[in-house]
Design a protein around this motif. Structure first.
Motif: not given
Length: 538
Positions: A147-157, A369-374, A403-407
């Motif tokens: 299961v793979s994301d596309y932009d910046d994973t399989l190819a450039f944006t 996979f990352y969204k910072p939180r304070a 964090e769209s790929d984390r979801k």
């Protein structure tokens, strides 16, 4: 101080600081302009709505959605505050230090997870070292579904698939394995769109599907519009829609446009300006700002829009995004659907056809996979926790993340999750492999300012994401690698486990015997029997 020892010291420190503390408001929330109260929408949002699967009953979609609803249908968490320019500058000038070995990597993850549990602050997991990455690649031949994301994973944006990426994907499919591609981009180009649709970017792959058999082609599934549509293909490369999410209702559209209008009317107070008119589509709504808009301004606009939506009974999450390329504008976005839900549906379709689509036999790839939180708790002690968390992570706390790929990974419980970027949420099981095949000297980061977008451009994360994904996909489809990890590898692991259990039993028996002799646990006059009278298994 060695990084592997830091989680232990963090644990001791946390135990001293772990006192009850209430939640505090987000740092930027109190600085928002006055937000008027809006009336509730006519039709309140109820989370993910049941949608019709083409050729399948609609209750199948609702059944597949149930496990994810509780995990995804939540309010947005407080966002992180940007560090000062000088502080971020000093942090970015330090080279990344990968963590090698399973135990040290797990220890760092546990330490960062503990900081998040105590304070609410979320720092990124550091990159994995070469030995840990090699161990990961050795186990990839057992993967049956990717299961793979596309932009910046399989190819450039927004770029089409490269010839090497097409060969790697075809290699996975030829091995009898399944491949699911999930993208937030729309499936097809609409009038007025300047960016290519994801099916257009997949054209190099679609043109070569004739090289596969019908059974192999059926193992390819594409999720578009962030889960709004699921497509499958025939050998000619023509897409066939098998799932479509319900669009926003008229009442929801009216409430979203009302909230967006209030935000737009107050942008001048924030010192911001739109780059284009607000865009409302079937599944998403976005506000695009002028290039160079500061991250904290975009964050405030997102928080204002979130509050206005909640006043009207809508629970869509509004996210602030900064483009990785500083030449592109920042924006806020909200989505009705989620890649995790659609991926779960796609895997359900494949499982119904006999594919392996769950657990450790699934590999999830992505770059978000990352969204910072304070910090939201223990704010009085956060400077101490912050110091330890930075040393564990090796990276600064950025103002904005994704964090769209984390979801997306939430749709595949217990899967192998790999981030091909340089960050990942330590509360997940993702392994950061963004340094794969890249010399550390190439990642010396000397940005010109504290701006996070310029940092991303300097690091050129997108350059390494597709290269890392390509290396992993080749391992999944490799015939030679598949042979090395078969029966004999499993037998060796079983024998090693049995040997460890036997050794533990021997040690336990010796300790019990010694205790009965030294402390008289066997009664008066108890003693150890002669060695030649011990049981055969000792």
């Amino acid at each position: 101080m060695r990084r592997a020892n830091l989680p232990i010291q963090s644990l001791l420190l946390a135990l001293l600081l772990a006192i009850p503390a209430g939640r505090s408001r987000a740092a930027n929330e109190g600085e928002l302009p006055d937000v008027p109260r809006l009336p509730p929408a006519a039709a309140p949002q109820v989370g993910f709505e049941g949608s019709a699967l083409v050729g399948q009953p609609s209750d199948v979609a609702r059944a597949l959605a149930a496990p994810l609803k509780a995990a995804l249908d939540v309010k947005a968490a407080p966002a992180a505050s940007a560090q000062s320019g000088e502080e971020l500058q000093r942090a970015l000038q330090r080279p990344l230090a990968p963590v090698d070995g399973r135990l040290p990597y797990a220890s760092v993850r546990a330490g960062l997870g503990l900081v998040s549990l105590l304070s609410g602050a979320v720092y990124s997991q550091p990159p994995a070292g070469p030995r840990l990455l090699h161990r990961l690649i050795e186990g990839l031949p057992s993967v049956q579904t990717v299961v793979s994301d596309y932009d910046d994973t399989l190819a450039f944006t927004h770029a089409p698939l490269s010839e090497e990426a097409v060969d790697a994907i075809l290699g996975v499919l030829r091995a009898g394995k399944s491949f699911v591609i999930a993208s937030n981009r729309q499936a097809r180009v609409e009038p007025g769109d300047k960016l290519p649709a994801v099916l257009e970017s997949l054209k190099p792959l679609r043109e070569r599907l004739s090289e596969l058999t019908d059974e192999q082609v059926r193992r390819l599934v594409v999720v578009t519009d962030g889960g709004g549509e699921i497509d499958r293909f025939d050998r000619s490369g023509e897409p066939r829609s098998v799932y479509e999410e319900l669009a926003f209702t008229p009442q929801q559209k009216e409430a979203i446009e009302r909230a967006g209008g209030v935000v737009v009317s107050r942008l001048k107070r924030l010192g911001a300006e739109l780059n284009a008119p607000p865009r409302l589509a079937d599944y998403n709504y976005s506000l695009v700002f002028k290039v160079g808009t500061p991250p904290d301004v975009v964050q405030k606009a997102a928080a204002m829009e979130q509050r206005l939506l909640e006043q009207q009974g809508l629970r869509f999450e509004v996210e602030a995004r900064m483009a990785k390329d500083p030449r592109n504008p920042p924006y806020t976005t909200l989505r009705k659907n989620n890649k995790g839900l659609a991926v779960q549906m796609a895997l359900g379709m494949l499982a119904a056809e006999g594919a392996v689509a769950r657990g450790r036999r699934v590999l999830v790839l992505g770059d978000s996979f990352y969204k910072p939180r304070a910090a939201a708790r223990l704010r009085w002690a956060f400077p101490i926790l912050d110091r330890w968390a930075r040393r564990l992570s090796g990276q600064p706390l950025p103002p904005i993340g994704n964090e769209s790929d984390r979801k997306m990974a939430l749709g595949v419980p217990r899967a192998r999750v790999v981030s091909v970027a340089l960050t990942a949420d330590p509360r997940s099981n993702a392994l950061v492999a963004g340094l794969s095949g890249v010399e550390n000297a190439d990642l010396q980061r000397v940005p010109q300012s504290g701006d996070w977008a310029r940092f991303a451009e300097t690091v050129k994360v997108s350059r390494y994401g597709p290269a890392t994904a390509l290396r992993l996909l080749r391992a999944v489809g490799s015939e030679s690698a598949r042979k090395t990890g078969g029966f004999w590898g499993r037998l060796a692991r079983v024998l090693l486990t049995l040997a460890l259990l036997l050794g533990a039993a021997v040690v336990l028996a010796l300790l019990l015997g010694a205790a009965s002799h030294w402390f008289g646990l066997g009664g008066a006059g108890a003693s150890l029997p002669p060695f030649n009278q011990w049981p055969f298994w000792l």
